[in-house]
Design a protein around this motif. Structure first.
Motif, mmCIF file in Angstrom:
data_model
loop_
_atom_site.group_PDB
_atom_site.id
_atom_site.type_symbol
_atom_site.label_atom_id
_atom_site.label_comp_id
_atom_site.label_asym_id
_atom_site.label_seq_id
_atom_site.Cartn_x
_atom_site.Cartn_y
_atom_site.Cartn_z
ATOM 1 N N ALA A 206 0.832 -1.205 0.000
ATOM 2 C CA ALA A 206 0.000 0.000 0.000
ATOM 3 C C ALA A 206 0.867 1.256 0.000
ATOM 4 N N SER A 207 1.990 1.197 0.703
ATOM 5 C CA SER A 207 2.910 2.332 0.728
ATOM 6 C C SER A 207 3.448 2.621 -0.668
ATOM 7 N N ASP A 208 3.845 1.577 -1.394
ATOM 8 C CA ASP A 208 4.313 1.751 -2.771
ATOM 9 C C ASP A 208 3.254 2.424 -3.633
ATOM 10 N N LEU A 209 1.998 1.977 -3.473
ATOM 11 C CA LEU A 209 0.919 2.535 -4.284
ATOM 12 C C LEU A 209 0.653 3.994 -3.912
ATOM 13 N N CYS A 210 0.719 4.329 -2.621
ATOM 14 C CA CYS A 210 0.555 5.727 -2.211
ATOM 15 C C CYS A 210 1.660 6.601 -2.797
ATOM 16 N N TYR A 211 2.884 6.091 -2.766
ATOM 17 C CA TYR A 211 4.003 6.848 -3.351
ATOM 18 C C TYR A 211 3.751 7.099 -4.835
ATOM 19 N N LEU A 236 2.774 4.361 6.168
ATOM 20 C CA LEU A 236 2.599 2.936 5.878
ATOM 21 C C LEU A 236 3.947 2.231 5.763
ATOM 22 N N ALA A 237 4.936 2.919 5.199
ATOM 23 C CA ALA A 237 6.271 2.316 5.101
ATOM 24 C C ALA A 237 6.839 2.070 6.496
ATOM 25 N N GLY A 238 6.636 3.018 7.389
ATOM 26 C CA GLY A 238 7.108 2.826 8.751
ATOM 27 C C GLY A 238 6.375 1.716 9.463
ATOM 28 N N ALA A 239 5.056 1.663 9.279
ATOM 29 C CA ALA A 239 4.259 0.625 9.930
ATOM 30 C C ALA A 239 4.672 -0.765 9.483
ATOM 31 N N SER A 240 5.109 -0.870 8.246
ATOM 32 C CA SER A 240 5.516 -2.179 7.713
ATOM 33 C C SER A 240 7.025 -2.387 7.815
ATOM 34 N N GLU A 241 7.726 -1.403 8.394
ATOM 35 C CA GLU A 241 9.189 -1.446 8.519
ATOM 36 C C GLU A 241 9.865 -1.607 7.155
ATOM 37 N N ASP A 242 9.288 -0.914 6.161
ATOM 38 C CA ASP A 242 9.800 -0.951 4.788
ATOM 39 C C ASP A 242 10.713 0.262 4.586
ATOM 40 N N HIS A 243 11.979 0.067 4.896
ATOM 41 C CA HIS A 243 12.947 1.159 4.824
ATOM 42 C C HIS A 243 13.119 1.672 3.397
ATOM 43 N N LEU A 244 13.060 0.771 2.427
ATOM 44 C CA LEU A 244 13.289 1.152 1.033
ATOM 45 C C LEU A 244 12.241 2.148 0.563
ATOM 46 N N THR A 245 10.947 1.846 0.803
ATOM 47 C CA THR A 245 9.902 2.750 0.333
ATOM 48 C C THR A 245 9.912 4.052 1.122
ATOM 49 N N TYR A 246 10.249 3.989 2.403
ATOM 50 C CA TYR A 246 10.356 5.203 3.203
ATOM 51 C C TYR A 246 11.402 6.144 2.604
ATOM 52 N N PHE A 326 9.233 -0.404 -10.445
ATOM 53 C CA PHE A 326 9.067 0.993 -10.801
ATOM 54 C C PHE A 326 9.898 1.848 -9.856
ATOM 55 N N GLY A 327 10.334 2.986 -10.363
ATOM 56 C CA GLY A 327 11.130 3.892 -9.564
ATOM 57 C C GLY A 327 12.596 3.515 -9.496
ATOM 58 N N SER A 328 13.036 2.489 -10.251
ATOM 59 C CA SER A 328 14.440 2.091 -10.179
ATOM 60 C C SER A 328 15.318 3.167 -10.805
ATOM 61 N N TYR A 329 16.584 3.186 -10.382
ATOM 62 C CA TYR A 329 17.532 4.190 -10.832
ATOM 63 C C TYR A 329 18.471 3.534 -11.830
ATOM 64 N N ASP A 330 18.634 4.140 -12.995
ATOM 65 C CA ASP A 330 19.416 3.533 -14.056
ATOM 66 C C ASP A 330 20.347 4.584 -14.665
ATOM 67 N N PRO A 331 21.191 4.203 -15.629
ATOM 68 C CA PRO A 331 22.110 5.185 -16.225
ATOM 69 C C PRO A 331 21.413 6.391 -16.848
ATOM 70 N N ALA A 332 20.202 6.194 -17.384
ATOM 71 C CA ALA A 332 19.471 7.339 -17.932
ATOM 72 C C ALA A 332 19.131 8.331 -16.826
ATOM 73 N N SER A 333 18.728 7.812 -15.651
ATOM 74 C CA SER A 333 18.413 8.671 -14.513
ATOM 75 C C SER A 333 19.657 9.396 -14.019
ATOM 76 N N LEU A 334 20.771 8.686 -13.969
ATOM 77 C CA LEU A 334 22.023 9.305 -13.523
ATOM 78 C C LEU A 334 22.419 10.454 -14.449
ATOM 79 N N ASN A 335 22.300 10.244 -15.749
ATOM 80 C CA ASN A 335 22.658 11.306 -16.682
ATOM 81 C C ASN A 335 21.692 12.478 -16.608
ATOM 82 N N TYR A 336 20.456 12.221 -16.227
ATOM 83 C CA TYR A 336 19.532 13.329 -15.973
ATOM 84 C C TYR A 336 20.054 14.175 -14.822
ATOM 85 N N HIS A 337 20.514 13.528 -13.755
ATOM 86 C CA HIS A 337 21.058 14.285 -12.636
ATOM 87 C C HIS A 337 22.334 15.033 -13.025
#
Length: 447
Positions: A206-211, A236-246, A326-337
């Motif tokens: 649910a946290s992923d979907l809210c994000y 929701l990320a905290g409640a589920s102890e989902d550090h990645l989504t937090y 979804f939301g993964s970071y790739d070389p295209a994202s790095l070059n955007y930064h």
């Protein structure tokens, strides 16, 4: 309601701004007008607030937002002496109730403009990890039925599908779908009976979907609404102890802030995301460092911008093969930064080179990003005086534009109309302008 004692907290903040009472009232009126509820406070009103007269709810909200913007940091109502806010966040049952209320308004076409009118706020109180982690009390209220991992898998699969639609076509049509799914399916799941492991997994999903739903609200330009979804994702990320989504959500909030020009706030959020993820793997570290680099560049911190950018590049080199999530970071994202850092630091030509490289590396499914960033390349090419090159790039952006329902895409087209109009005597610019008129919604075409 009048207090017998002056509001010393508010007076201290007021003196920190250096404002006059008249300026204080004027800034509050400005915020109120932005929010669609114009006010006419004057110096005597500001004096009354400091003297202990308690403003109305809407005025208190506008006061803390005005102070936050001026002082460059989030100011809470408690800090301004207006309320004794309880620390932390409510239990998960309160989170679910708030999520239902938020999603119900968002999925209702008659209410969508009202919800979308909420504005981005730097006064937002963002909960720390320790304030939300493990808070699962009350989640079983109203036990509708028992759920299992197959229901969690349903939410995950639906989130991935909505994300794909968002990437291809924009969030305008996908977000109401996500809101309806949150209200009609996910919320009942969150209230249902389940084993502890399933309950945690469901809250994480649910946290992923809210994000994602918050991200789509950003795409539409509904920034206050997006912040509300992001806060639910954090809870929701905290409640589920989902550090990645937090951490991902904090980083997303930083992206939203830096794109709105709130560099100091974006920097704080990016740093908070990095601090909350000390054991991050290389891809996540690149993901977070890239945002720290962009935020640092926007506030003029060249040394740290380049340091974080180098850190992102090193981490990306160490990362494993690209995740499909979804939301993964790739070389295209790095070059955007890389591009954004160069642009913020004044290297327009270098920013174009990095965006072109990002475009060449981007997966074909990301149609909206391709369209937006090609339009951005064209704007920067024109800034360097390369008009014909810019027209060619804009034409490539227009190839995708009719298939996208996106507020951010619309903004790029509106900007194209604005900057190309002085050059319409050029044949390529004139052809571009006329072509754009054939694919642009009528309410966006300048007359």
């Amino acid at each position: 309601m009048t207090s017998r004692d002056p509001n010393e907290s508010l007076e201290r903040l007021f003196r920190e701004t250096g404002w006059t009472l008249e300026r204080f009232a004027r800034e509050v009126n400005k915020i109120a007008t932005e929010r669609g509820a114009p006010a006419r406070y004057a110096a005597p009103s500001a004096h009354q607030w400091i003297s202990g007269v308690r403003p109305r709810d809407k005025a208190r909200s506008a006061i803390v937002e005005a102070l936050s913007r001026e002082l460059g940091r989030p100011i809470t109502q408690s800090e301004a002496g207006f309320t004794d806010q309880a620390k932390g966040v409510k239990g998960t049952s309160g989170t679910v109730e708030g999520l239902v209320n938020l999603g119900t308004q968002d999925m209702d076409p008659s209410r969508r403009s009202v919800v979308g009118a909420t504005l981005f706020s730097v006064a937002l109180t963002v909960p720390d990890w320790q304030d939300v982690v493990g808070r699962m009390d009350g989640v079983q209220t109203g036990r509708i039925r028992r759920i299992g991992m197959q229901d969690v898998d349903t939410v995950i699969a639906m989130t991935e599908r909505i994300s794909e639609l968002d990437d291809q076509f924009g969030g305008r049509q996908a977000r109401p779908m996500a809101a309806a799914f949150l209200v009609n399916t996910v919320a009942p799941y969150l209230r249902a009976d389940a084993s502890d492991s399933v309950r945690k997994a469901m809250m994480s999903a649910a946290s992923d979907l809210c994000y994602l739903t918050g991200y789509m609200a950003v795409d539409e330009g509904f920034h206050g609404l997006a912040q509300q979804y992001y806060l639910k994702a954090l809870e929701l990320a905290g409640a589920s102890e989902d550090h990645l989504t937090y951490c991902t959500t904090l980083r997303g909030m930083s992206v939203q802030a830096v794109d709105q020009g709130h560099g100091p706030y974006a920097m704080r959020l990016a740093d908070a995301a990095a601090a909350a993820s000390p054991q991050a793997g290389p891809r996540m570290r690149a993901f977070l460092a890239g945002q720290q680099a962009h935020s640092s560049a926007q506030i003029g911190d060249r040394r740290n911008a380049l340091m974080y950018l180098r850190e992102a590049e090193i981490a990306m080199d160490k990362a494993e093969s690209r995740s499909k999530a979804f939301g993964s970071y790739d070389p295209a994202s790095l070059n955007y930064h890389v591009s954004q850092v160069r642009y913020e630091l004044g290297d327009v030509a270098g920013s174009i080179d990095a965006l072109l490289k990002s475009d060449s590396l981007r997966d074909g499914i990301y149609r909206r990003a391709r369209m937006r960033f090609r339009a951005t390349i064209a704007e920067r090419q024109l800034r360097l005086g390369h008009l014909e090159e810019a027209c060619t790039t804009w034409n490539s952006a227009l190839d995708d534009y009719p298939l996208i329902q996106s507020g951010r895409a619309d903004q790029r087209i509106a900007e194209m109309y604005r900057v190309i109009r002085p050059h319409l005597n050029n044949p390529l610019a004139g052809e571009l302008y006329e072509r754009a008129r054939t694919v642009t919604p009528s309410d966006l075409i300048p007359y």
